[in-house]
Design a protein around this motif. Structure first.
Motif, PDB file in Angstrom:
ATOM      1  N   CYS A 259       0.846  -1.200   0.000  1.00  0.00           N
ATOM      2  CA  CYS A 259       0.000   0.000   0.000  1.00  0.00           C
ATOM      3  C   CYS A 259       0.875   1.241   0.000  1.00  0.00           C
ATOM      4  CB  CYS A 259      -0.909   0.011   1.234  1.00  0.00           C
ATOM      5  SG  CYS A 259      -2.027  -1.398   1.301  1.00  0.00           S
ATOM      6  N   LYS A 260       0.501   2.209  -0.810  1.00  0.00           N
ATOM      7  CA  LYS A 260       1.227   3.472  -0.894  1.00  0.00           C
ATOM      8  C   LYS A 260       0.336   4.591  -0.385  1.00  0.00           C
ATOM      9  CE  LYS A 260       3.911   6.345  -4.063  1.00  0.00           C
ATOM     10  NZ  LYS A 260       4.392   6.499  -5.460  1.00  0.00           N
ATOM     11  N   SER A 261       0.828   5.320   0.602  1.00  0.00           N
ATOM     12  CA  SER A 261       0.059   6.406   1.191  1.00  0.00           C
ATOM     13  C   SER A 261       0.378   7.701   0.458  1.00  0.00           C
ATOM     14  CB  SER A 261       0.406   6.527   2.678  1.00  0.00           C
ATOM     15  OG  SER A 261      -0.263   7.622   3.251  1.00  0.00           O
ATOM     16  N   GLY A 262      -0.385   8.751   0.775  1.00  0.00           N
ATOM     17  CA  GLY A 262      -0.109  10.060   0.211  1.00  0.00           C
ATOM     18  C   GLY A 262       1.190  10.628   0.757  1.00  0.00           C
ATOM     19  N   PRO A 263       1.672  11.724   0.164  1.00  0.00           N
ATOM     20  CA  PRO A 263       2.969  12.264   0.571  1.00  0.00           C
ATOM     21  C   PRO A 263       2.868  13.143   1.821  1.00  0.00           C
ATOM     22  CG  PRO A 263       2.070  13.590  -1.190  1.00  0.00           C
ATOM     23  CD  PRO A 263       1.100  12.460  -0.969  1.00  0.00           C
ATOM     24  N   ILE A 264       3.994  13.297   2.476  1.00  0.00           N
ATOM     25  CA  ILE A 264       4.177  14.344   3.473  1.00  0.00           C
ATOM     26  C   ILE A 264       5.230  15.296   2.906  1.00  0.00           C
ATOM     27  CG2 ILE A 264       3.516  13.008   5.491  1.00  0.00           C
ATOM     28  CD1 ILE A 264       6.455  12.457   6.006  1.00  0.00           C
ATOM     29  N   SER A 265       4.988  16.572   3.030  1.00  0.00           N
ATOM     30  CA  SER A 265       5.912  17.561   2.476  1.00  0.00           C
ATOM     31  C   SER A 265       6.235  18.601   3.543  1.00  0.00           C
ATOM     32  CB  SER A 265       5.308  18.240   1.242  1.00  0.00           C
ATOM     33  OG  SER A 265       4.106  18.909   1.573  1.00  0.00           O
ATOM     34  N   SER A 266       7.426  19.186   3.422  1.00  0.00           N
ATOM     35  CA  SER A 266       7.857  20.166   4.410  1.00  0.00           C
ATOM     36  C   SER A 266       8.776  21.194   3.778  1.00  0.00           C
ATOM     37  CB  SER A 266       8.572  19.466   5.575  1.00  0.00           C
ATOM     38  OG  SER A 266       9.023  20.415   6.521  1.00  0.00           O
ATOM     39  N   ARG A 267       8.676  22.417   4.278  1.00  0.00           N
ATOM     40  CA  ARG A 267       9.604  23.498   3.952  1.00  0.00           C
ATOM     41  C   ARG A 267      10.201  24.010   5.257  1.00  0.00           C
ATOM     42  NH1 ARG A 267       6.274  27.809   0.722  1.00  0.00           N
ATOM     43  NH2 ARG A 267       4.779  27.274   2.384  1.00  0.00           N
ATOM     44  N   PHE A 268      11.496  24.306   5.239  1.00  0.00           N
ATOM     45  CA  PHE A 268      12.219  24.667   6.444  1.00  0.00           C
ATOM     46  C   PHE A 268      13.125  25.863   6.143  1.00  0.00           C
ATOM     47  CE2 PHE A 268      15.981  23.272   9.278  1.00  0.00           C
ATOM     48  CZ  PHE A 268      15.626  24.163  10.266  1.00  0.00           C
ATOM     49  N   GLN A 269      13.149  26.859   7.044  1.00  0.00           N
ATOM     50  CA  GLN A 269      13.957  28.060   6.807  1.00  0.00           C
ATOM     51  C   GLN A 269      14.512  28.591   8.120  1.00  0.00           C
ATOM     52  OE1 GLN A 269      11.876  31.240   4.823  1.00  0.00           O
ATOM     53  NE2 GLN A 269      13.532  32.720   5.108  1.00  0.00           N
ATOM     54  N   ILE A 270      15.759  29.093   8.067  1.00  0.00           N
ATOM     55  CA  ILE A 270      16.347  29.835   9.174  1.00  0.00           C
ATOM     56  C   ILE A 270      16.767  31.200   8.656  1.00  0.00           C
ATOM     57  CG2 ILE A 270      17.079  27.846  10.532  1.00  0.00           C
ATOM     58  CD1 ILE A 270      19.827  28.054   9.315  1.00  0.00           C
ATOM     59  N   ASP A 271      16.768  32.198   9.544  1.00  0.00           N
ATOM     60  CA  ASP A 271      16.928  33.578   9.099  1.00  0.00           C
ATOM     61  C   ASP A 271      18.344  33.909   8.649  1.00  0.00           C
ATOM     62  OD1 ASP A 271      17.985  33.373  11.639  1.00  0.00           O
ATOM     63  OD2 ASP A 271      17.292  35.351  12.299  1.00  0.00           O
ATOM     64  N   ARG A 272      19.355  33.194   9.144  1.00  0.00           N
ATOM     65  CA  ARG A 272      20.732  33.423   8.711  1.00  0.00           C
ATOM     66  C   ARG A 272      21.562  32.189   9.004  1.00  0.00           C
ATOM     67  NH1 ARG A 272      23.027  35.428  13.751  1.00  0.00           N
ATOM     68  NH2 ARG A 272      21.354  36.296  15.041  1.00  0.00           N
ATOM     69  N   ARG A 273      22.825  32.238   8.587  1.00  0.00           N
ATOM     70  CA  ARG A 273      23.671  31.056   8.690  1.00  0.00           C
ATOM     71  C   ARG A 273      24.744  31.163   9.754  1.00  0.00           C
ATOM     72  NH1 ARG A 273      24.740  29.635   2.280  1.00  0.00           N
ATOM     73  NH2 ARG A 273      22.577  29.826   1.591  1.00  0.00           N
ATOM     74  N   GLY A 274      24.863  32.313  10.423  1.00  0.00           N
ATOM     75  CA  GLY A 274      25.917  32.499  11.402  1.00  0.00           C
ATOM     76  C   GLY A 274      25.383  32.837  12.780  1.00  0.00           C
ATOM     77  N   TYR A 275      25.847  32.111  13.801  1.00  0.00           N
ATOM     78  CA  TYR A 275      25.398  32.322  15.180  1.00  0.00           C
ATOM     79  C   TYR A 275      26.567  32.118  16.136  1.00  0.00           C
ATOM     80  CZ  TYR A 275      20.746  31.713  13.146  1.00  0.00           C
ATOM     81  OH  TYR A 275      19.624  31.841  12.371  1.00  0.00           O
ATOM     82  N   VAL A 276      26.381  32.578  17.376  1.00  0.00           N
ATOM     83  CA  VAL A 276      27.325  32.275  18.444  1.00  0.00           C
ATOM     84  C   VAL A 276      26.575  31.502  19.521  1.00  0.00           C
ATOM     85  CG1 VAL A 276      28.806  34.277  18.027  1.00  0.00           C
ATOM     86  CG2 VAL A 276      26.869  34.491  19.602  1.00  0.00           C
ATOM     87  N   PRO A 277      27.280  30.684  20.319  1.00  0.00           N
ATOM     88  CA  PRO A 277      26.609  29.991  21.428  1.00  0.00           C
ATOM     89  C   PRO A 277      25.913  30.985  22.359  1.00  0.00           C
ATOM     90  CG  PRO A 277      28.771  29.034  21.046  1.00  0.00           C
ATOM     91  CD  PRO A 277      28.686  30.250  20.177  1.00  0.00           C
ATOM     92  N   GLY A 278      24.689  30.666  22.718  1.00  0.00           N
ATOM     93  CA  GLY A 278      23.867  31.559  23.529  1.00  0.00           C
ATOM     94  C   GLY A 278      22.783  32.237  22.730  1.00  0.00           C
TER      95      GLY A 278
END
Length: 215
Positions: free
Chosen positions: A17-36
């Motif tokens: 049996c084949k079910s329907g798909p699950i789809s997702s989009r993912f985003q972060i505001d920038r690529r550089g961070y510091v701990p904290g």
């Protein structure tokens, strides 16, 4: 400062049996961070399958999660905050045998036997905050800039950074915890504490905001 995004889709199967798909989009505001710092997680999941889903996002050993998504429903992450723990900085300059890379991964876990839907986004973990972060917490006016990490740029002249512009970091124990540093040459007669936990740069922005607030 560049944002990063990704998308993925998966069809679920159970025997014939084949079910329907699950789809997702993912985003972060920038690529550089510091701990904290906290990474705002923005994502959308649509469940066209006939199974329940659970979503979570994690970095290193920390994670945040949402509840189940019923068949036919969707779920939106609108800035859920994922705190960057104390970890060593990205890469390892001057070392040719070790390379450190970090990813924030968004994961959709289907109920029952099935592979997870995963979207990893690469991030750089540094030890000196971006100017935008300093401005966010009131350490740098918008009209002024931060040049070299140890210098403060003002017009054509470089001067030492004012204390309120470049806050000193604190240091926190590594999120990976304590390790035993006893080696093969050590014996039962070797004295001293063989447990060691490295510490790394960590910015407690909330505490600094409270400390700098006028009385």
């Amino acid at each position: 400062m560049e944002s990063s995004s990704g998308a993925n889709e998966k069809n679920l199967c159970c025997l014939c049996c084949k079910s329907g798909p699950i789809s997702s989009r993912f985003q972060i505001d920038r690529r550089g961070y510091v701990p904290g710092e906290s990474i705002p997680i923005k994502a959308e999941v649509t469940n066209h399958s006939n199974r329940k889903k659970m979503t979570r996002s994690y970095a290193s050993r920390l994670e945040i999660s949402h509840g189940e998504i019923l068949p036919g429903d969707s779920d939106v992450w609108n800035g859920d905050l994922l705190r960057v723990p104390p970890v060593p900085p990205s890469e390892l300059q001057g070392c040719r045998i070790i390379e450190i890379n970090y990813f924030v991964q968004f994961c959709v876990s289907p109920a029952g036997p099935a592979f997870k839907l995963e979207i990893p986004l690469g991030v750089t973990i540094g030890s000196i905050p971006l100017r935008a972060t300093l401005q966010q917490y009131g350490f740098a006016p918008p009209s002024q800039g931060l040049g070299h990490p140890e210098r403060y740029q003002e017009g054509a002249h470089a001067t030492a950074p004012p204390e309120e512009i470049m806050p000193p970091p604190s240091y926190a124990e590594s999120v990976f915890g304590t390790v035993n540093i006893k080696d093969d040459a050590d014996t039962d007669f070797t004295k001293g504490d063989m447990n060691y936990a490295p510490v790394y740069t960590y910015y407690n922005w909330e505490q600094r905001t409270q400390t700098s607030a006028p009385m």
